[in-house]
Design an enzyme around this catalytic site. Structure first.
Site, short mmCIF file in Angstrom:
data_model
loop_
_atom_site.label_atom_id
_atom_site.label_comp_id
_atom_site.label_asym_id
_atom_site.label_seq_id
_atom_site.Cartn_x
_atom_site.Cartn_y
_atom_site.Cartn_z
N SER A 114 0.83 -1.20 0.00
CA SER A 114 0.00 0.00 0.00
C SER A 114 0.87 1.26 0.00
CB SER A 114 -0.96 -0.04 1.19
OG SER A 114 -1.99 0.91 1.06
N ASP A 171 -10.11 -5.96 -2.71
CA ASP A 171 -9.53 -4.82 -2.00
C ASP A 171 -10.45 -3.61 -2.15
OD1 ASP A 171 -7.95 -2.57 -1.26
OD2 ASP A 171 -6.12 -3.68 -1.72
N HIS A 217 -7.24 -6.19 1.33
CA HIS A 217 -6.07 -5.33 1.54
C HIS A 217 -5.28 -5.71 2.79
CE1 HIS A 217 -4.03 -1.65 0.26
NE2 HIS A 217 -4.00 -1.20 1.50
#
Length: 293
Positions: free
Chosen positions: A160, A238, A271
């Site tokens: 991320s 996600d 995620h």
């Protein structure tokens, strides 16, 4: 002493960290450390896994995402058994400076826990939020000084915000890193709310400065051509894929310059660190192959 790409980043004397805890793990040793950083002017925390043997070992450097500390990857990714098999040192630093007197924001996506791996130029962030210099200078010098690490064989990865950091630092400091991969990276901070807030806050309104830290834009300018391949994994469940991450921008940029980029899309994965734990072995093997002497 390290030789870096940027004239603005100069070497410092060797740094030594305090070991706050250590554990035997898969035949090697996992260290929890704290040290003073000249870049951030704060204490910084990190973990280092060293496999069994004399070394010197290649290094897998992991950059974590928003809200994470040095411990999230350490405790949740399940990376060390494979790292031990492959003979990799694994380094996981904190995501920002912290402490009393360090600027912060009430939201999770700015300030402490959200350093974005840039060198801030704007107040109140500039005095401590120098994460680019921390990673590319202080952290690597520490690992080279205190552990049996071969700093000519360093790969970088992250998740991320940390995936954004891994990609942009690899492109901007190609002499330091031999391999690069990412999990669900923020592909283009210039085009997403997380990135727009952070870039404006840390760097000011000049978008030309933002582009230095935009992986898709750097990729389109051929800044990753020294790497034979970039590996990216993205979960299709996600919730941030379309609004914050936009991995298709990396694919498009790679096609423009003929850069090999493998973007693997996974049905059902989100995620979280469950996603990372599912595919971390693939990334470790990807880097180990490219970090062979």
């Amino acid at each position: 002493m390290l030789v870096l790409d940027s004239d603005e980043v100069t070497a410092t004397p060797a740094i030594k960290a305090e070991i706050t805890a250590q554990h035997a793990l898969h035949g090697g040793t996992l260290y929890f450390l704290k040290h003073d950083s000249a870049a951030t002017r704060t204490p910084m925390a990190l973990t280092v896994f060293v496999p069994e043997g004399e070394g010197p070992f290649p290094v897998f450097l992991w950059l974590s995402g928003l809200t994470c500390t040095a411990n999230n990857f350490t405790e949740k990714a399940g990376a060390y058994k494979k790292a031990a098999e492959l003979g990799l040192i694994v380094v996981a630093p904190d995501t920002s400076p912290r402490g009393e007197g360090v600027a912060n924001d009430e939201a999770y996506d700015m300030g402490q826990g959200a350093g974005f791996y840039v060198n801030a130029t704007q107040n109140p962030w500039a005095p401590h939020f120098q994460m680019e210099t921390y990673v590319t200078r202080d952290l690597l010098e520490l690992i080279g000084a205190q552990f049996p690490a071969d700093l000519t064989r360093v790969g970088i990865s992250g998740h991320s915000m940390g995936g954004h950091g891994a990609l942009t630092l690899a492109m901007n400091y190609s002499s330091l890193f031999k391999s690069v991969s990412a999990f669900a990276p923020i592909a283009s901070p210039v085009h997403c709310p997380w990135g727009q807030k952070a870039m404006a806050g840390y760097l000011g309104p000049n978008h030309d400065t933002w582009e230095t830290y935009d992986a898709a834009m750097r990729l389109a300018k051929g800044k990753a051509l020294s790497y034979d391949e970039i590996l990216i994994d993205q979960g299709l469940a996600d919730p941030f894929i379309n609004t914050q991450l936009m991995p298709h921008l990396l694919e498009q940029a790679a096609k423009v310059v003929g850069q090999k980029l493998t973007l693997r899309r996974h049905e059902g994965y989100d995620h979280s660190y469950y996603f990372i734990a599912s595919f971390i072995d693939d990334h470790l093997e990807f880097h180990a192959t490219r970090l062979k002497a």
